[in-house]
Motif scaffolding. Structure first.
Motif, short mmCIF file in Angstrom:
data_model
loop_
_atom_site.label_atom_id
_atom_site.label_comp_id
_atom_site.label_asym_id
_atom_site.label_seq_id
_atom_site.Cartn_x
_atom_site.Cartn_y
_atom_site.Cartn_z
N LEU A 61 0.83 -1.21 0.00
CA LEU A 61 0.00 0.00 0.00
C LEU A 61 0.87 1.26 0.00
CD1 LEU A 61 -3.06 0.10 0.01
CD2 LEU A 61 -3.04 0.39 2.49
N ARG A 62 1.96 1.22 0.75
CA ARG A 62 2.83 2.39 0.88
C ARG A 62 3.43 2.81 -0.45
NH1 ARG A 62 7.39 2.55 4.29
NH2 ARG A 62 6.94 4.69 4.87
N GLN A 63 3.62 1.82 -1.34
CA GLN A 63 4.23 2.13 -2.64
C GLN A 63 3.30 2.91 -3.56
OE1 GLN A 63 5.39 -1.78 -3.93
NE2 GLN A 63 7.36 -1.70 -2.86
N SER A 102 1.15 8.84 -1.48
CA SER A 102 2.10 9.96 -1.30
C SER A 102 3.01 9.70 -0.11
CB SER A 102 1.32 11.25 -1.05
OG SER A 102 0.69 11.19 0.21
N ALA A 103 4.08 10.49 -0.03
CA ALA A 103 5.03 10.31 1.07
C ALA A 103 4.34 10.53 2.42
CB ALA A 103 6.20 11.28 0.91
N ALA A 104 3.47 11.54 2.49
CA ALA A 104 2.78 11.82 3.77
C ALA A 104 1.86 10.66 4.14
CB ALA A 104 1.97 13.12 3.66
N ASP A 105 1.13 10.11 3.13
CA ASP A 105 0.25 8.97 3.41
C ASP A 105 1.04 7.72 3.77
OD1 ASP A 105 -1.95 10.51 3.06
OD2 ASP A 105 -2.46 9.77 1.06
N ALA A 106 2.20 7.57 3.13
CA ALA A 106 3.06 6.42 3.44
C ALA A 106 3.53 6.51 4.89
CB ALA A 106 4.26 6.36 2.49
N ASN A 107 3.87 7.71 5.33
CA ASN A 107 4.25 7.89 6.74
C ASN A 107 3.09 7.58 7.66
OD1 ASN A 107 6.92 8.58 6.41
ND2 ASN A 107 6.56 10.78 6.38
N ALA A 108 1.89 8.00 7.27
CA ALA A 108 0.71 7.75 8.10
C ALA A 108 0.47 6.24 8.25
CB ALA A 108 -0.52 8.42 7.50
N PRO A 110 4.21 16.77 12.17
CA PRO A 110 3.40 15.54 12.23
C PRO A 110 3.43 14.72 10.93
CG PRO A 110 2.22 17.34 13.26
CD PRO A 110 3.45 17.95 12.62
N ASP A 111 3.51 15.37 9.76
CA ASP A 111 3.53 14.63 8.49
C ASP A 111 4.72 13.69 8.38
OD1 ASP A 111 1.23 15.29 7.32
OD2 ASP A 111 2.07 16.57 5.74
N SER A 112 5.78 14.03 9.10
CA SER A 112 7.00 13.22 9.00
C SER A 112 7.05 12.15 10.08
CB SER A 112 8.24 14.12 9.10
OG SER A 112 8.35 14.64 10.42
N PHE A 113 5.99 12.07 10.89
CA PHE A 113 5.97 11.04 11.94
C PHE A 113 6.03 9.66 11.30
CE2 PHE A 113 3.50 13.33 15.58
CZ PHE A 113 4.52 14.25 15.66
N THR A 114 6.81 8.78 11.90
CA THR A 114 6.84 7.40 11.43
C THR A 114 6.41 6.42 12.51
OG1 THR A 114 9.18 7.32 11.98
CG2 THR A 114 8.62 7.76 9.68
N HIS A 115 6.37 6.86 13.77
CA HIS A 115 6.02 5.95 14.86
C HIS A 115 4.79 6.41 15.66
CE1 HIS A 115 9.95 4.30 14.02
NE2 HIS A 115 9.68 3.29 14.80
N GLY A 116 4.35 7.63 15.45
CA GLY A 116 3.23 8.12 16.24
C GLY A 116 3.68 9.02 17.38
N SER A 117 2.73 9.84 17.84
CA SER A 117 3.05 10.77 18.93
C SER A 117 3.13 10.01 20.25
CB SER A 117 1.96 11.84 19.03
OG SER A 117 0.75 11.24 19.49
N SER A 118 3.65 10.68 21.25
CA SER A 118 3.74 10.07 22.58
C SER A 118 2.36 9.63 23.06
CB SER A 118 4.34 11.07 23.57
OG SER A 118 5.66 11.36 23.20
#
Ligand SMILES: [Zn+2]
Length: 269
Positions: A167-169, A172-178, A234-242
């Protein structure tokens, strides 16, 4: 936690765990002792070096092995209840740097799971990092990190990791990060599912859950970004917020059920 970390080798608490495990599995505790005793083939220090862990790391590598053993127990039961067989991940303990099927890993990268070779890679300095860099000391904090990596292994076995990778492929980059964030939060929830099972076996002590939640908060993307770059993207998050990491770990701990860990909310099928 009532495991490892006390004295060299298997301390009194570790022994209690082994006796508890033997009661559950019906195996002779001495057999179990031998199983956790020597280094498995896959556990080595350095890339391809001989299996000689530094003496100071003995206690920690023992702890890692006991936690990993308990995740195998928990996931073995969960898979069996669903009529499936759990295939255990391999463990690679290393110091400094390591070559994996997923590329080069180093202590700076932190613990990671490589889906291509189904191995959990741990640099033992992460115990130290949790305390000194992230201010999240405690054995359950370390156990949560290990269980999170095992959570990625479970995602691979369930085919979730593969679906997300495909799916990530296409997005968009932002959606892939999400999508990556959802995968990571689910691994946190799966770590909680293990914690739930460990608690039912009375392996947790007062304050353990708080240690784990403190660690989850400490390694949230927003907290890390604020510390390393001074602002949060937040768009660049890869693991989620605290807050998200704490929430999903809590949910796993509370329910102990992977059905409660659907961070994808129907996105996958
Ligand atoms: Zn992860």
């Amino acid at each position: 936690m009532r495991i490892g970390m006390a004295g060299a080798g298997i301390g009194g608490a570790g022994l209690l765990l082994i006796i508890a495990l033997s009661l559950l599995t019906g195996e002779n505790p001495l057999d179990l002792l031998q199983q956790v005793g020597p280094l498995p083939d896959s556990a080595h220090v350095g890339s391809g070096g001989p299996a000689t862990a530094p003496a100071a790391a003995d206690e920690e590598s023992e702890f890692v092995r006991v936690v990993l053993g308990d995740t195998e127990d928990a996931w073995g039961r969960i898979f069996a209840a669903a009529g499936r067989q759990y295939a255990e991940p391999s463990l690679v303990l290393y110091s400094g740097a390591v070559e994996s099927a997923c590329g080069f890993g180093s202590a700076a990268v932190g613990p990671f799971y490589c889906p291509s070779d189904a191995k959990v890679y741990l640099d033992l300095s992460f115990f130290q990092d949790l305390t000194s860099r992230f201010g999240a000391p405690g054995d359950f904090a370390a156990a949560y990190v290990i269980a999170h990596e095992v959570g990625h292994h479970v995602q691979r076995l369930l085919g979730l990791e593969g679906q997300v990778a495909r799916l990530r492929q296409r997005v968009s980059a932002a959606d892939a990060n999400a999508l990556s964030v959802r995968l990571e939060l689910q691994a946190d929830c799966f770590a909680g599912v293990w914690g739930h099972h460990a608690a039912r076996k009375d392996l947790l002590e007062q304050g353990d859950v708080e240690e784990g939640l403190r660690a989850a908060a400490a390694i949230g993307d927003d907290r890390i970004q604020r510390r390393t770059q001074g602002y949060v993207v937040p768009d660049s998050f890869t693991h989620g917020s605290s807050a998200q990491r704490v929430e999903w770990l809590k949910r796993g701990l509370q329910f102990g059920d992977i059905a409660r860990c659907d961070t994808f909310e129907g996105l996958l099928r």
